[in-house]
Scaffold this active site. Structure first.
Site, short mmCIF file in Angstrom:
data_model
loop_
_atom_site.label_atom_id
_atom_site.label_comp_id
_atom_site.label_asym_id
_atom_site.label_seq_id
_atom_site.Cartn_x
_atom_site.Cartn_y
_atom_site.Cartn_z
CG HIS A 111 -0.36 -6.44 -10.16
ND1 HIS A 111 -0.06 -6.37 -9.20
CD2 HIS A 111 -1.44 -6.67 -11.64
CE1 HIS A 111 -0.67 -4.63 -9.34
NE2 HIS A 111 -1.53 -4.40 -10.52
CG HIS B 19 -6.10 -5.64 -10.10
ND1 HIS B 19 -7.25 -4.27 -11.28
CD2 HIS B 19 -4.84 -5.29 -10.29
CE1 HIS B 19 -6.00 -3.89 -12.27
NE2 HIS B 19 -5.13 -3.82 -11.16
CD GLU C 266 -4.77 -2.04 -8.01
OE1 GLU C 266 -4.26 -2.89 -8.10
OE2 GLU C 266 -4.82 -1.97 -9.17
C1 BGC Z 1 -1.59 -1.08 -11.81
C2 BGC Z 1 -1.47 -0.99 -13.15
C3 BGC Z 1 -1.34 -2.01 -14.47
C4 BGC Z 1 -3.00 -2.50 -14.34
C5 BGC Z 1 -3.24 -3.77 -14.68
C6 BGC Z 1 -2.83 -1.73 -11.94
O1 BGC Z 1 -2.66 -2.50 -10.82
O2 BGC Z 1 -1.56 -0.27 -11.54
O3 BGC Z 1 -0.25 0.34 -13.95
O4 BGC Z 1 -2.00 -1.41 -15.91
O5 BGC Z 1 -3.29 -3.04 -12.39
O6 BGC Z 1 -2.23 -4.17 -14.73
#
Ligand code: BGC
Length: 370
Positions: A130, A204, A335
């Site tokens: 991210h 998210h 997402e």
């Molecule tokens: C990821 C997870 C992660 C979460 C929070 C998601 O997009 O796939 O593995 O724990 O985001 O960061």
């Protein structure tokens, strides 16, 4: 005065008709981030009842109030009372994600023959996640609210410098949230760059369509005949594979909990759902639907993939706004995005934005009463 006029007048005096309340209904200080930036909270209300509290700190959603058929509203998401709440967790609740949503394996890729390195902030999976150590979720953006006809919304803009978190290219980003009639939350992303750079933006937001309990008995549909098997680091293990006969087949509605702990190695790496589905079709289309008892959300997007994350890492000790406890698998995220690790996978749809091009994508979360 006839009966209708009396009802209309009473509503106007009480200030309580849905239309009266629509618009930008509040703006107030929301505390300071750990980077010393002052955040503001905005409350937006759509004409059909959908209400959103959102902060300019990463465009994070604080509350999403969704009406049922009788108009009764519940909050279907996670948020906190100030930026400090998010800073105690690492789950990116309700935030804009950039410059690269999802994982880049080992935090490295080669672009036009040049090796690039970004922080491996997801140490457990040896990946950049991210956007790196400080992703786009962790900046206060410039925010401007608007009303246009029956739409109400907020536009976030921000310039990110060349070299941000190791990524090449200065990027100008714009993310617009609109609450449109029919309880639609539309998200439009736009960006330009001055050097080639990978870009994979998403939101998210997490949902629990009953507003309480876990999501395990809520039903999910994902319009995808293929998903991406992963290795133990949640990096793509190869090409997209058929969902047929696997716990990843959500082409018809299934309860989230029905197969989440099935003895499937790829699923267990999650542990539980934390994978990318390769969406069927192209263009702006329905990608998924998630249903609670009285409310549902449809996900529409023009993106090739969707990461369905079942909140497997949500910590039972975390507390959200108003001190409300959180629980593992109490919310899920859908997402919309490109496939993970695309900068290292020439076979996947490209995520490289080049100078002169404009990145433009759209996702809608359409809420409805059941
Ligand atoms: C990821 C997870 C992660 C979460 C929070 C998601 O997009 O796939 O593995 O724990 O985001 O960061």
């Amino acid at each position: 005065m006839n009966k209708l006029a009396i009802i209309a007048l009473a509503g106007a005096l009480a200030g309580c008709t849905a239309a009266d309340k629509a618009g930008v209904v509040e703006k107030k200080p929301f505390g300071t981030t750990k980077y010393g930036e002052k955040a503001t909270l905005y409350k937006l209300a759509g004409k059909d009842g959908l209400e959103m509290e959102v902060t300019d700190d990463g465009g994070k959603i604080v509350r999403l109030l969704v009406p049922d058929a009788k108009g009764e509203k519940i909050d279907v998401t996670i948020g906190f009372d100030s930026p400090a709440g998010w800073e105690k967790t690492d789950a990116y609740f309700g935030a804009i994600i950039g410059r690269y949503g999802n994982r880049i394996a080992e935090g490295k890729f080669t672009l036009d023959g040049k090796d690039c390195k970004v922080p491996v902030n997801d140490k457990a999976h040896a990946a950049a996640l991210h956007g790196g150590d400080r992703g786009w979720d962790a900046y206060v953006w410039k925010a401007e609210t608007f009303t246009k006809g029956d739409d109400v919304g907020i536009v976030f803009t921000k310039d990110f410098p060349d070299g941000e978190q190791g990524f090449p290219g200065a990027v100008k980003a714009k993310v617009t949230y609109t609450i449109a009639p029919g309880n639609v939350w539309r998200i439009e992303y736009e960006a330009t760059t001055d050097k080639p750079t990978p870009l994979n933006l998403t939101q998210h937001v997490y949902f629990n369509m009953n507003g309480e309990g876990t999501i395990l008995d809520q039903e999910l549909m994902i319009a995808a005949s293929k998903y991406l098997p992963v290795d133990k680091n949640l990096a793509p293990a190869g090409a997209p594979a058929s969902v047929e006969g696997t716990p990843f087949d959500f082409r018809t509605f299934h309860k989230v909990g029905e197969r989440i702990d099935a003895p499937d190695t790829v699923l267990q790496y999650g542990p539980g759902y934390d994978h990318n589905w390769c969406l069927d079709g192209e263009g702006f289309r329905k990608a998924a639907e998630f249903r609670g008892k009285a409310r549902a959300v449809e996900v529409w997007t023009d993106q090739p993939g969707i990461q369905f994350y079942a909140g497997n890492f949500i910590d039972n000790t975390w507390k959200m706004k108003d001190g409300k406890p959180m629980c593992r698998r109490g919310w899920l995220a859908l997402e919309t995005q490109h496939y993970p690790d695309s900068p290292n996978r020439p076979g996947f749809p490209s995520t490289i934005l080049r100078p002169g091009e404009t990145y433009k994508t759209k996702t809608e979360y359409r809420f409805k009463a059941l």
